[in-house]
Design an enzyme around this catalytic site. Structure first.
Site, PDB file in Angstrom:
ATOM      1  N   SER A 205       0.792  -1.226   0.000  1.00 39.36           N
ATOM      2  CA  SER A 205       0.000   0.000   0.000  1.00 39.36           C
ATOM      3  C   SER A 205       0.821   1.271   0.000  1.00 39.36           C
ATOM      4  CB  SER A 205      -0.934   0.011   1.218  1.00 39.36           C
ATOM      5  OG  SER A 205      -0.196  -0.010   2.427  1.00 39.36           O
ATOM      6  N   HIS A 233      -5.293  -4.003  -1.160  1.00 40.41           N
ATOM      7  CA  HIS A 233      -4.972  -2.993  -2.158  1.00 40.41           C
ATOM      8  C   HIS A 233      -4.911  -3.599  -3.547  1.00 40.41           C
ATOM      9  CE1 HIS A 233      -3.601  -1.420   1.727  1.00 40.41           C
ATOM     10  NE2 HIS A 233      -4.067  -0.297   1.263  1.00 40.41           N
ATOM     11  N   LYS A 264     -12.628  -0.779   0.785  1.00 41.72           N
ATOM     12  CA  LYS A 264     -12.037  -0.007  -0.306  1.00 41.72           C
ATOM     13  C   LYS A 264     -12.912  -0.189  -1.548  1.00 41.72           C
ATOM     14  CE  LYS A 264      -7.418  -0.166   1.698  1.00 41.72           C
ATOM     15  NZ  LYS A 264      -7.599   1.106   2.402  1.00 41.72           N
TER      16      LYS A 264
END
Length: 418
Positions: A205, A233, A264
């Site tokens: 990340s 991610h 996310k």
């Protein structure tokens, strides 16, 4: 069906202002804390939280005035109308929450449906939900590994992986970042242990680089080890269909365990999960402490995540759009003279080195209507300060070009560019 529950009395704090502890010990603590905070300010690494007065999206408004195009968010699928609508409908149907942990009175049909959908998306046998992926990482290593086993961890793994490994009693090995020679040496050393688990972020990340999963899986096969990846991610935007780094690199059948987030690209609110072999998921339901002692995921979060997964499984347009927008930003920033860490990842760290420079440039970017954040120690190593930009599927080409233009102006102003 009646539910019997204990009722806890609420103890009021009374009228008046905030209470502070008194006494010599409390005064000593306050003095030490204030001194430590002043050291952080003096080092230029103080982190100021900007207060947002609108929903997350490609454009947002700040409390107290001001607005900006956001280059600091996640996948931002949570801003899509159909995802928001799904969350509202689930909230109305299933309520705000269950007020308890899953095995007592906190599992609803939507939780089981989402777990099944996650497993299907990743092409795994089963999945288990957590309040966050930090909890998923805190819960897996202790439940899975014993003093007879070994875990081999990349030195730049996410803090949640590091903390989760600290909790377990396995023999711990740390290999140099993405260094396959060092990993092989550590695997050779770990052959004396019963089970060997290689743990790595799929995409890192802070730097936007991608783990060499093909080589990791080859070494794992050679030394009879298992592979665990954290895909926070990567899930939703890496790989041809957004399934993550194992899909991107063609090793979906070689990775045993995946932990990832719903916070996310999959809704953008909260929540995490583990997906993998069904016996492992069954064990986590029995032994994983963050699962056993945390409330079930709120229904609205479940509804948003389920809809985000539906969108991803219906079409690969989102993943393909992310790849194109990422390439646009990276190529234009490199042409302007900036150093962008990582490769082909929507996380685009603009490397600056100096913490104060990163902070003042981020503030100047905000003054130009671009919301980005400067990262410095201890979030990243000393001397590695940066402004991290994250490209979203909902950013337009105009948003990206405007961001590059602002970076160029600010970079020249502060002599970060020639």
């Amino acid at each position: 069906m009646w539910r019997v529950a204990a009722v806890r009395a609420l103890r009021g704090g009374g009228a008046g202002g905030p209470r502070t502890a008194s006494g010599a010990a409390a005064a000593q603590l306050r003095q030490r804390l204030e001194s430590e905070l002043e050291d952080i300010r003096g080092a230029g690494t103080w982190k100021t939280e900007r207060v947002i007065a609108s929903r997350q999206g490609p454009h947002l408004h700040l409390a107290g005035g001001g607005s900006g195009a956001c280059g600091a968010g996640g996948g931002e699928e949570g801003s899509r109308p159909e995802v928001i609508r799904a969350g509202v409908e689930t909230l109305e149907k299933f309520g705000a929450g269950l007020s308890s942990v899953r095995f007592i009175c906190g599992t609803q049909s939507i939780h089981k449906d989402l777990e099944e959908k996650i497993a299907r998306f990743h092409q795994r046998e089963d999945a288990i939900l957590y309040a966050s992926c930090f909890d998923a990482n805190a819960g897996i290593f202790e439940a899975l590994l014993t003093p007879e086993d070994a875990v081999l961890s990349d030195e730049l793994n996410h803090a949640s992986i590091i903390d989760g490994i600290r909790l377990c009693k396995a023999n711990k090995y740390r290999y140099k970042h993405m260094d396959m020679q060092d990993l092989e040496a550590k695997l050779q050393e770990a052959q004396k242990h019963r089970l060997r688990l290689v743990a790595t972020d799929g995409a890192f990340s802070m730097d936007g680089d991608i783990a060499p999963l093909r080589e990791i899986c080859q070494l794992a096969q050679k030394y009879n080890a298992l592979v665990f990846i954290d895909e926070c991610h990567a899930t939703g935007f890496l790989g041809p269909n957004g399934r993550g780094t194992d899909e991107l690199l063609g090793v979906m059948d070689k990775v045993t365990i995946i932990n990832s987030t719903l916070g996310k690209a999959l809704g953008g609110a909260a929540g995490g999960y583990t997906t993998g072999p069904k016996p492992l998921i069954d064990l986590l339901r029995q032994r994983s402490r963050p699962y056993l002692f945390s409330n079930s995921l709120p229904p609205a979060v479940v509804g948003c995540a389920a809809k985000a997964l539906d969108l991803l499984m219906e079409s690969n347009a989102i993943a393909q759009s992310m790849a194109a927008k990422t390439q646009r930003f990276r190529s234009k920033m490199t042409a302007a003279g900036f150093t962008i860490s990582g490769k082909d990842h929507p996380i685009c760290p603009v490397m600056l080195g100096d913490a104060r420079l990163a902070s003042v440039m981020a503030e100047d970017m905000l003054n130009r209507g671009i919301y980005v954040i400067g990262f410095s120690y201890p979030v990243v190593p000393k001397g590695k300060a940066r402004i991290r930009v994250q490209i979203s599927a909902v950013h337009s080409d105009e948003d990206i070009d405007r961001c590059v233009e602002a970076f160029t102006e600010v970079g020249r102003k502060h002599r970060a560019l020639p």
